[in-house]
Design a protein around this motif. Sequence first.
Motif: not given
Length: 69
Positions: A20, A22-24, A26-30
């Motif tokens: 979770e 890691e997903k956050a 990736q979503g926030s900062h790429g």
Amino acid sequence: MGKRKDVLFVEKINMRYTSEMEKAMQGSHGIGYEEYQLKHDVRMEVEQRREKEYVKSQRMIADIDRKIF
């Protein structure tokens, strides 16, 4: 007196993170946590962005407080 030499130590951050998190990231900062841990320049960009977002949110809260009170 001798000249002062500033030294910057960059080390890998030893963190445990969940899928979770890691997903956050990736979503926030790429980027993923592995890249965040290993690359100092990427880490600095992320932290500067976070600081700007924090300051912006604090200003928004202050504006709302002024309008309410």
